[in-house]
Design an enzyme around this catalytic site. Structure first.
Site, PDB file in Angstrom:
ATOM      1  CG  HIS A 192      36.727  34.028  59.319  1.00  0.00           C
ATOM      2  ND1 HIS A 192      37.152  33.268  57.895  1.00  0.00           N
ATOM      3  CD2 HIS A 192      37.124  35.185  58.894  1.00  0.00           C
ATOM      4  CE1 HIS A 192      37.712  34.083  57.098  1.00  0.00           C
ATOM      5  NE2 HIS A 192      37.587  35.429  57.735  1.00  0.00           N
ATOM      6  CD  GLU A 193      34.978  37.947  60.877  1.00  0.00           C
ATOM      7  OE1 GLU A 193      36.004  38.770  61.034  1.00  0.00           O
ATOM      8  OE2 GLU A 193      34.450  37.598  59.884  1.00  0.00           O
ATOM      9  CG  HIS A 236      40.989  36.008  54.300  1.00  0.00           C
ATOM     10  ND1 HIS A 236      40.858  37.273  53.864  1.00  0.00           N
ATOM     11  CD2 HIS A 236      40.092  35.767  55.247  1.00  0.00           C
ATOM     12  CE1 HIS A 236      39.908  38.017  54.557  1.00  0.00           C
ATOM     13  NE2 HIS A 236      39.178  36.781  55.284  1.00  0.00           N
ATOM     14  CE1 TYR A 251      38.373  36.147  51.316  1.00  0.00           C
ATOM     15  CE2 TYR A 251      38.930  36.444  48.893  1.00  0.00           C
ATOM     16  CZ  TYR A 251      38.667  37.053  50.224  1.00  0.00           C
ATOM     17  OH  TYR A 251      38.923  38.429  50.351  1.00  0.00           O
ATOM     18  CG  HIS A 268      40.275  38.084  60.407  1.00  0.00           C
ATOM     19  ND1 HIS A 268      41.401  37.778  59.523  1.00  0.00           N
ATOM     20  CD2 HIS A 268      39.380  37.865  59.670  1.00  0.00           C
ATOM     21  CE1 HIS A 268      40.814  37.464  58.245  1.00  0.00           C
ATOM     22  NE2 HIS A 268      39.590  37.513  58.401  1.00  0.00           N
TER      23      HIS A 268
HETATM   24 ZN   LIG Z   1      38.159  37.291  56.849  1.00  0.00          ZN
END
Ligand SMILES: [Zn+2]
Length: 409
Positions: free
Chosen positions: A183-184, A193, A240, A187
């Site tokens: 996930h990081e 997101h 999320y 980014h």
């Molecule tokens: Zn994030």
């Protein structure tokens, strides 16, 4: 469907009648005297946290938020380091550059305080990008722009390439889960997101009444987001969870529309659309498929008609909690010496750096039944520029004891 189930069943029968070992191997036994109730693939990468038990069911983003509650870093949307200018949200210059060979090499340096198991966890998370996309994370030599992956305070990253050394915080004791690392890293590759997309209101309803005013900015929508012409993805690793930032227990903050029961958030890792979006943003000519679920099938393109020349396809089979087994029903590939032309190769894990389960195989002999040592298996299919054949068809199924029920001591 009936045929598929029958074949899966046949595979099971074959498996047991041949007496292949199916019992759980204790690959990562610990020396604790307490019985460990839950051992997932991901546990291997986490630093010892005796209080942390069944978190496998948790949406990746919730793991991130839990850790970041104690972070002193100012973060937007829970885990993004703000830029001075937010106009970069659809930025053209924050992508990592592509080499002439089509590979996008993202240089990185690792915090020297990481232990061997942490480094392995980070490498495994990176290797999946490499298997499924044209992104390669490479150790930095002298490159000006690079990721500095460190255990700072929390799990967070910048959005896109910033210039110079940019920190990706992957804190020990909380962030070293494969999905969290991925996930990081996403980014840092330039992805927001998923629910921040300009078209999100067509796909989810934000329940503002259950979001406290200070948290409402974390649900900001970016009108000019680059959606790459690809669909909204409820199961993105960048989404999320349904209850993220809720101020009322049991009340969701994000509800899929029109069907509120659609599952959102990701527990396992990259989704097919996550991979497709990376491949689109970075012009990767890859053909990659992730196969989730307890059973299913895969086949070469066009099967039973001939496959194309010059293809490079992978299937990442990711069952839950058990071992992957693979059974070929049909196999017909160009036969060359050493299978240097067209071939299928199978790895015991999620990347091409994993151990090899079946080396380059070609010709028309149906390969043996294959069982991986975990819930991950990578199937690679490469074809050259000459001669084609009908290809292959195979079915996979999760076999063996559930990992969750195994007691390691
Ligand atoms: Zn994030």
């Amino acid at each position: 469907m009936d045929l598929k189930m029958f074949l899966v069943f046949t595979a099971f029968l074959l498996h047991t009648s041949l007496g292949l070992p199916i019992q759980e191997k204790c690959e990562n036994s610990t020396t604790t005297t307490e019985p460990t109730e839950v051992t997932t693939q991901e546990d291997i990468y986490e630093s010892p946290l005796p209080t942390e038990t069944d978190v496998e069911e948790e949406v990746i983003f919730n793991k991130i938020l839990k850790v970041n509650q104690d972070s002193s870093q100012y973060l937007q949307e829970g885990d993004i380091v703000p830029r001075r200018s937010r106009s970069a949200i659809n930025c053209r210059h924050c992508n990592w550059p592509q080499s002439r060979d089509g590979i996008v090499r993202v240089p990185y340096v690792l915090d020297p305080t990481y232990e061997e198991s942490h480094v392995k966890g980070i490498h495994d998370a990176m290797a999946e990008f490499e298997a499924l996309t044209c992104i390669n994370f490479v150790k930095r030599k002298t490159e000006r722009d690079y990721l500095s992956i460190k255990s700072v305070d929390g799990c967070w990253s910048n959005y896109g390439r910033v210039g110079g050394g940019q920190t990706v915080s992957v804190m020990k004791g909380g962030c070293l889960w494969k999905g969290v690392i991925q996930h990081e890293l996403e980014h840092a590759l330039g992805f927001l997101h998923e629910h921040s997309r300009s078209d999100r209101d067509k796909h989810v309803k934000i329940m503002w009444e259950y979001i406290s005013p200070p948290d409402r900015s974390d649900f900001k929508k970016f009108e000019n987001s680059n959606n790459l012409g690809l669909p909204y993805d409820y199961s993105s690793i960048m989404h999320y969870g349904p209850y993220t930032f809720t101020n009322t227990t049991g009340k969701a903050t994000i509800v899929p529309i029109p069907d509120g029961s659609v599952h959102i958030g990701q527990r396992q890792g990259l989704s097919n659309l996550d991979v497709a979006k990376i491949n689109k943003l970075y012009n990767c000519s890859r053909c990659s498929t992730i196969l989730d679920g307890t059973s299913g099938s895969l086949k070469s393109a066009n099967y039973p008609r001939n496959y194309s020349d010059n293809t490079n396809c992978v299937w990442l089979i990711r069952t839950r909690s058990r071992k992957v087994s693979l059974y070929f029903q049909a196999f017909e590939l160009q036969k060359t010496r050493g299978c240097q032309g067209d071939y299928v190769k199978i790895y015991d894990g999620s990347s091409k750096s994993s151990a090899v389960l079946m080396d380059k195989t070609c010709g028309s002999k149906i390969p043996n039944y294959i069982v991986a040592s975990s819930n991950l298996m990578l199937v690679e299919f490469i074809t050259d520029g000459a001669y084609t054949a009908s290809g292959f068809q195979a079915i996979f199924a999760a076999v063996g004891n559930q990992r969750r029920s195994s007691i390691h001591n």
